[in-house]
Design an enzyme around this catalytic site. Structure first.
Site, short mmCIF file in Angstrom:
data_model
loop_
_atom_site.label_atom_id
_atom_site.label_comp_id
_atom_site.label_asym_id
_atom_site.label_seq_id
_atom_site.Cartn_x
_atom_site.Cartn_y
_atom_site.Cartn_z
CG ASP A 130 15.84 49.74 -1.66
OD1 ASP A 130 17.01 50.03 -1.36
OD2 ASP A 130 15.26 50.18 -2.68
CE1 TYR A 224 11.69 55.76 -2.43
CE2 TYR A 224 10.44 54.62 -0.73
CZ TYR A 224 10.58 55.04 -2.04
OH TYR A 224 9.61 54.75 -2.94
#
Ligand code: ZN
Length: 230
Positions: A130, A224
């Site tokens: 991520d 996100y």
């Protein structure tokens, strides 16, 4: 010296001083620094200037007024103190990476232990994919004091998704679209280094597949979080 800063960028300079001063509080709070080591800098929007920590001042004593304004060659333009000894390297990064508006340096212990061994942190967790989009790379050794570290940072991060580099035999440098993003990367690289260190104590770790890393990084970067949040 203040005369060198034009009236139209004065507000931006003062905002950057306040921001950089406040962001330094994260470094001791997250246990990334010992004594006076470590520093945060920010580019001043709309000017060829940066704001950085003064050299050798304790974190508790930092104020917006004690921050040092330098040009992008590391020369002091305004401030009562000498700038951090890493200023030349921060300046080099700003000159060569127009997308970078914040730089952080720490000797945070877990990440620096990987730098001491010159070993990249393998991308073996979704959180690393991520935040870093791959392995967290190792940069070359360079002596402190001029721009050599900056050259190593720019060279190593070229073409990499990682906002962090483990400079060999030294410590961590992180970059960001804002100084806050660079601070976040400094916190996250230490977290990743600690977790992978703990995993390694019990056995080997497995790197994620490149395709999964790319997919995780893309989702985290583009989907996100809260829309419009920094
Ligand atoms: Zn250092």
């Amino acid at each position: 010296m203040t005369s060198e800063i034009s009236a139209d960028v004065r507000a931006a300079v003062e905002a950057a001083k306040a921001d950089v001063c406040a962001l330094h509080a994260y470094l001791p709070a997250a246990e990334l620094v010992a004594w006076t080591s470590g520093n945060v800098s920010a580019r001043v929007p709309g000017a060829d200037l940066m704001v950085i920590k003064p050299s050798g001042l304790e974190y508790a004593d930092l104020t917006p007024a004690s921050m040092v304004v330098c040009d992008l060659y590391g020369n002091r333009v305004e401030g009562d103190y000498a700038p951090s000894s890493d200023t030349g390297s921060h300046a080099y990064v700003y000159r060569h990476r127009p997308d970078v508006n914040g730089v952080v340096h720490t000797h945070s212990p877990y990440a620096t232990s990987w730098a001491a061994r010159a070993e990249a942190i393998p991308c073996c967790l979704t959180a690393i994919a991520d935040e870093f989009g791959g392995d967290i790379p190792v940069g070359p050794f360079a002596l402190i004091g001029d721009e050599a570290i900056g050259e190593g940072i720019v060279e190593t991060l070229e073409g990499s998704n990682s906002p962090a580099v483990l400079m060999r035999n030294h410590g961590v440098f992180t970059i960001g679209a804002s100084a806050r993003a660079a601070v976040k990367a400094a916190v996250m690289v230490e977290d990743a280094a600690r977790t992978v260190h703990l995993a390694r104590l019990l056995g080997p770790v497995t790197r994620l597949d490149d395709a999964d890393i790319a997919s995780l990084h893309d989702r985290y970067t583009n989907v996100y979080g809260q829309k419009g949040a920094k």
